[in-house]
Design a protein around this motif. Sequence first.
Motif, PDB file in Angstrom:
ATOM      1  N   PHE A   1       0.880  -1.177   0.000  1.00 39.98           N
ATOM      2  CA  PHE A   1       0.000   0.000   0.000  1.00 39.98           C
ATOM      3  C   PHE A   1       0.910   1.217   0.000  1.00 39.98           C
ATOM      4  O   PHE A   1       1.811   1.310   0.837  1.00 39.98           O
TER       5      PHE A   1
ATOM      6  N   LYS B   1      -7.502   0.169   2.991  1.00 38.20           N
ATOM      7  CA  LYS B   1      -6.563  -0.630   3.803  1.00 38.20           C
ATOM      8  C   LYS B   1      -7.093  -2.054   3.970  1.00 38.20           C
ATOM      9  O   LYS B   1      -6.332  -3.015   3.923  1.00 38.20           O
TER      10      LYS B   1
ATOM     11  N   ASN C   1      -6.604  -3.862   0.851  1.00 41.63           N
ATOM     12  CA  ASN C   1      -5.181  -4.172   0.744  1.00 41.63           C
ATOM     13  C   ASN C   1      -4.820  -5.386   1.606  1.00 41.63           C
ATOM     14  O   ASN C   1      -4.037  -6.251   1.188  1.00 41.63           O
ATOM     15  N   GLU C   2      -5.423  -5.465   2.787  1.00 33.02           N
ATOM     16  CA  GLU C   2      -5.108  -6.603   3.669  1.00 33.02           C
ATOM     17  C   GLU C   2      -5.577  -7.928   3.084  1.00 33.02           C
ATOM     18  O   GLU C   2      -5.068  -8.979   3.449  1.00 33.02           O
TER      19      GLU C   2
ATOM     20  N   PHE D   1      -2.458   7.768   8.971  1.00 31.74           N
ATOM     21  CA  PHE D   1      -2.287   6.354   8.611  1.00 31.74           C
ATOM     22  C   PHE D   1      -0.819   5.935   8.511  1.00 31.74           C
ATOM     23  O   PHE D   1      -0.487   4.786   8.793  1.00 31.74           O
TER      24      PHE D   1
END
Length: 228
Positions: free
Chosen positions: A30, A181, A184-185, A203
């Motif tokens: 990311f 996020k 992305n995980e 972040f």
Amino acid sequence: MVELRNVSYTYPNGQKALDHVNLKLNDGEFAFVVGNSGAGKSTLIKLLLKELTATEGEVYVNGYNLNKIKKRKIPHLRRTIGVVFQDFRLIPNLTVYDNIAFALRVIDAPQKYIRTRVPYVISLVGLTSKAKSYPSDLSGGEQQRVALARALVNDPKLIIADEPTGNVDPARSYEIVDLLKAINECGTTVLMVTHQHELIRYFGGRIININTGSVVFDEVIGGADEIQ
Ligand code: ADP
């Protein structure tokens, strides 16, 4: 995977937009891209989507060498990338469900797949109760979540988010980044262009700063959310 090797881009009028950029984003990473207006961020995105071709150097995206990619393969490349824009770009006369399903219909996905996949991505962005609403009935943050669901519906390897929080209530901006996020995980690589320094401070993570066509900073910083 995204890699730029010694990439420069000069517009036909002679304006140099990128100047010997080296950049690598591994699968699952990311990164935020920041930079002043005119720095070269949009040009970078256009190179990754093969809307432009580097005038010097090599660009690789998701296993494709964009210097050598055949014209007929460009749609294949673009199907591996989900793009989210600042202005959402939803179709006003289609419901949330149909805006997202549209992305699958245009690639002739099987009806059965559409019927399971679309509700799934709508639930991922928390909009199940709004599936039958039209974009004009939604807040900016909700519209952006629809755009994110649409970007995700093809299960792309890479999401490019171009100022995705630019038209969203500042308080809701954090939710958009939280969603990116979470996506992305689950393994999707995310590249997010932003002007909002407070988001970056909050972040943290990998920050790539572009200034007059060059990468002037590319490091991982800690975020305020880790301190809390
Ligand atoms: P950013 O997205 O960071 O604002 P851009 O990639 O749009 O920056 O622009 C980088 C540079 O290229 C700027 O100097 C800009 O004026 C120039 N530029 C952008 N688009 C064009 C174009 N179509 N023709 C000529 N110059 C352009």
